[in-house]
Design a protein around this motif. Sequence first.
Motif, mmCIF file in Angstrom:
data_model
loop_
_atom_site.group_PDB
_atom_site.id
_atom_site.type_symbol
_atom_site.label_atom_id
_atom_site.label_comp_id
_atom_site.label_asym_id
_atom_site.label_seq_id
_atom_site.Cartn_x
_atom_site.Cartn_y
_atom_site.Cartn_z
ATOM 1 N N THR A 134 -7.804 3.100 2.189
ATOM 2 C CA THR A 134 -7.501 4.333 1.455
ATOM 3 C C THR A 134 -6.953 5.389 2.416
ATOM 4 O O THR A 134 -5.959 6.073 2.125
ATOM 5 C CB THR A 134 -8.780 4.860 0.775
ATOM 6 N N LEU A 194 -3.307 4.520 3.454
ATOM 7 C CA LEU A 194 -2.337 4.824 2.391
ATOM 8 C C LEU A 194 -2.089 6.329 2.333
ATOM 9 O O LEU A 194 -0.951 6.787 2.167
ATOM 10 C CB LEU A 194 -2.841 4.300 1.046
ATOM 11 N N ALA A 242 5.861 -1.527 -3.015
ATOM 12 C CA ALA A 242 6.506 -0.773 -4.092
ATOM 13 C C ALA A 242 7.024 0.567 -3.566
ATOM 14 O O ALA A 242 8.153 0.987 -3.878
ATOM 15 C CB ALA A 242 5.515 -0.561 -5.234
ATOM 16 N N ALA A 243 6.223 1.229 -2.743
ATOM 17 C CA ALA A 243 6.635 2.525 -2.198
ATOM 18 C C ALA A 243 7.798 2.361 -1.222
ATOM 19 O O ALA A 243 8.705 3.205 -1.156
ATOM 20 C CB ALA A 243 5.445 3.192 -1.502
ATOM 21 N N VAL A 255 1.641 7.050 1.096
ATOM 22 C CA VAL A 255 2.084 6.055 0.117
ATOM 23 C C VAL A 255 1.713 6.559 -1.279
ATOM 24 O O VAL A 255 0.531 6.671 -1.618
ATOM 25 C CB VAL A 255 1.427 4.687 0.391
ATOM 26 N N LEU A 293 -7.123 -1.364 -5.798
ATOM 27 C CA LEU A 293 -7.077 -2.227 -4.617
ATOM 28 C C LEU A 293 -7.689 -3.601 -4.868
ATOM 29 O O LEU A 293 -7.362 -4.561 -4.186
ATOM 30 C CB LEU A 293 -7.793 -1.547 -3.447
ATOM 31 N N ALA A 341 -3.382 -3.346 -1.162
ATOM 32 C CA ALA A 341 -2.707 -2.266 -0.440
ATOM 33 C C ALA A 341 -1.255 -2.628 -0.153
ATOM 34 O O ALA A 341 -0.349 -1.798 -0.301
ATOM 35 C CB ALA A 341 -3.446 -1.973 0.863
ATOM 36 N N ARG A 388 1.000 -2.040 -3.111
ATOM 37 C CA ARG A 388 1.364 -0.624 -3.238
ATOM 38 C C ARG A 388 2.412 -0.228 -2.201
ATOM 39 O O ARG A 388 3.364 0.497 -2.482
ATOM 40 C CB ARG A 388 0.146 0.257 -2.984
ATOM 41 N N ALA A 431 2.769 5.428 -4.449
ATOM 42 C CA ALA A 431 2.678 4.536 -5.609
ATOM 43 C C ALA A 431 1.227 4.323 -6.006
ATOM 44 O O ALA A 431 0.440 3.806 -5.210
ATOM 45 C CB ALA A 431 3.326 3.200 -5.274
ATOM 46 N N PRO A 432 0.867 4.697 -7.205
ATOM 47 C CA PRO A 432 -0.507 4.464 -7.628
ATOM 48 C C PRO A 432 -0.791 2.970 -7.761
ATOM 49 O O PRO A 432 -1.812 2.487 -7.302
ATOM 50 C CB PRO A 432 -0.591 5.168 -8.981
ATOM 51 N N GLY A 433 0.141 2.238 -8.312
ATOM 52 C CA GLY A 433 0.030 0.776 -8.391
ATOM 53 C C GLY A 433 -1.278 0.316 -8.993
ATOM 54 O O GLY A 433 -1.916 1.022 -9.775
ATOM 55 N N GLN A 434 -1.680 -0.870 -8.602
ATOM 56 C CA GLN A 434 -2.905 -1.448 -9.118
ATOM 57 C C GLN A 434 -4.088 -0.942 -8.304
ATOM 58 O O GLN A 434 -3.920 -0.549 -7.148
ATOM 59 C CB GLN A 434 -2.836 -2.974 -8.984
#
Lengths: 374, 374
Positions: B97, B100, B321-322, B105, B112, B315, B318, B107-110
């Motif tokens: 965490t 990120l 994606a970012a 970073v 962890l 992680a 995410r 992107a909220p994404g999924q």
Amino acid sequence: MRTGICQLLGIEFPLFAFSHCRDVVAAVTNAGGFGVLGAVAYSPERLDTELTWLDEQVGGRPYGVDVLVPGKLDDSALDRRVHLMDAVPDRHRDFVTHLLSKYGVSAPGQPLSATADEFGRRVTAAGATGLIDVALKHRIGLIASALGPPPPEMVSRARDAGVPVAALVGTVEHARRQVAAGADLIVAQGTEAGGHTGEISTMVLVPQVVDAVAPVPVLAAGGIASGRQMAAAMALGAEGVWCGSVWLTTEEAETAPAVKRKLLAASSLDTVRSRSRTGKPARQLRSAWTEEWDSGQESPGPLGMPLQMLVAEGAMARIGAAAEKGEPGALELVNYYVGQVVGQLDRVRPAKDVVYDLIGEFGEAVERLRRLSE
Amino acid sequence: MRTGICQLLGIEFPLFAFSHCRDVVAAVTNAGGFGVLGAVAYSPERLDTELTWLDEQVGGRPYGVDVLVPGKLDDSALDRRVHLMDAVPDRHRDFVTHLLSKYGVSAPGQPLSATADEFGRRVTAAGATGLIDVALKHRIGLIASALGPPPPEMVSRARDAGVPVAALVGTVEHARRQVAAGADLIVAQGTEAGGHTGEISTMVLVPQVVDAVAPVPVLAAGGIASGRQMAAAMALGAEGVWCGSVWLTTEEAETAPAVKRKLLAASSLDTVRSRSRTGKPARQLRSAWTEEWDSGQESPGPLGMPLQMLVAEGAMARIGAAAEKGEPGALELVNYYVGQVVGQLDRVRPAKDVVYDLIGEFGEAVERLRRLSE
């Protein structure tokens, strides 16, 4: 064989043997390869004696000399040497003393700083130039520089004497720098090699170096102790190979008996790139020495080069002497620079047999490749 | 070519392409090599779809499937999975965490832990057996196991279906163990390879494995992305080569664009064997991710496998994606598994061109060797 390097140096077979033992150098040269004497351990006087002996042994066949030359021949290093030992922190001296005691190394030997003077002399301008001057008085066919680009004085002296200069590298960038500094021949050495090595493997490094410095000829080093490995190195584009480890277990090698036994017993998993002997990553047998320095809880961590050498070499001299007496603790600590090919070394052979076996297996490997690709 | 492996598998050229992208697998197989689909990322249903597509594309030419099979197919793993996430210490979750956040970073994404379930499913008996069952319904020519000896169920099912089993190894001892477990083909993978690797280089490992398991055929992996390197591998005694990294920058590869750009720009010095993604040493691009985990002052140190995978993969999803959005911090962190040959990859090419270039350069290398040794 018909590689450019065979023609340049007048040899039958582009197999270079780096060794600190003159008997190995003579045996390989006389068997049709090219012996290279590692001269860093010698005084100019001693080197003169060794090369005189070699001239007598090889009857005009070519051999070379490898010197450890600092990047710059800086005369002030002679004065700086005095301060080098002062720069070793107490906790590093204390750790060495603690290790010798913990492993019960009895040999009183020399004081820990005794080899520092000798080392200091060797890495000064006077030391390096002295060795080069001596070497060029003999009938050497190659002068090699193992550390940093060859200094201009070395290149110009060698040129005047008609002697090609070789340089060892572990990256493409260093290869370019060495050629710019005047190297006539590049030895591209992979991470699997013994002694100071980089991180890139021979398989990956050699083609990149060959392409980067063409038409300068390239020898491959690291991971080569058999004819198949020599054929592989030359398939990568090398014009020959530079081998060190394979000679350590030959009859002629003056490798200490306890170390030779460890080498013969070791597998390819038993080496480690460690800064514990010189301050720079150097591949060597994994032993209690490397383990204590690299992951021991009490370790202060290795110093840089050359300070770690000053710390280590006196202790290793004592450890070596104690190991030869069979002391168990010393046998755990003792080690030596060797590459991953140590796993292939399982018996003591005359150096010339190693050469002939390599040549024979090389021919078989090339013939097998030719048949497969028909 | 006439190696035993060409005859065994009915292929023209013993060049094996490991890829997670079906388009790469099809292109290599159709160009005369042998594509192997890495199936670990797929559900059985998805794998069935992919292999149906492949069957249509390759018109009867052979290809293979690579599954990540645990050493034992233990049904209780399904239950243990529930506890795996509980076994991840808070400070490891907190460190991720923190990373990120430190690198911005966005992107909220999924969450962890979202990928943990999927991973857990894949390494259970049901997951692995399901993939194998699906694979054997298709016209595959090889099934490969990347982790540990192939379990008896896998070997017997493959035997019944007449499909040879291949196993990847990094040491001689593992090679012997794999053959004892029933592997028909050994892939000896050097430390320079991408992904999970051992410490021994291809140059040193391959001849030792060839001698240890003869007459079982051996493919060489690690450090091979050109015809010269393929010729070298076969000079070492391999009957073919297994390449992974070289396909990552092909046109067909689904490598994320930001990662592809990093791969094209990287030199052979830009990889590192790090435990930061899976808990076991895996070679990958050096990035802020590997640096923070391996030498960052706040790093709790990587966990073992599979816990570190649970920590890392969410992680990395995410971060990926970012990175595709061009976020600078994510671009520093993002990386991928790749071998030291990454330094040779400097442009995007169709996979078939890679195959043809390799074949052409292989022929030139063999011819050069033949001429040199005349």
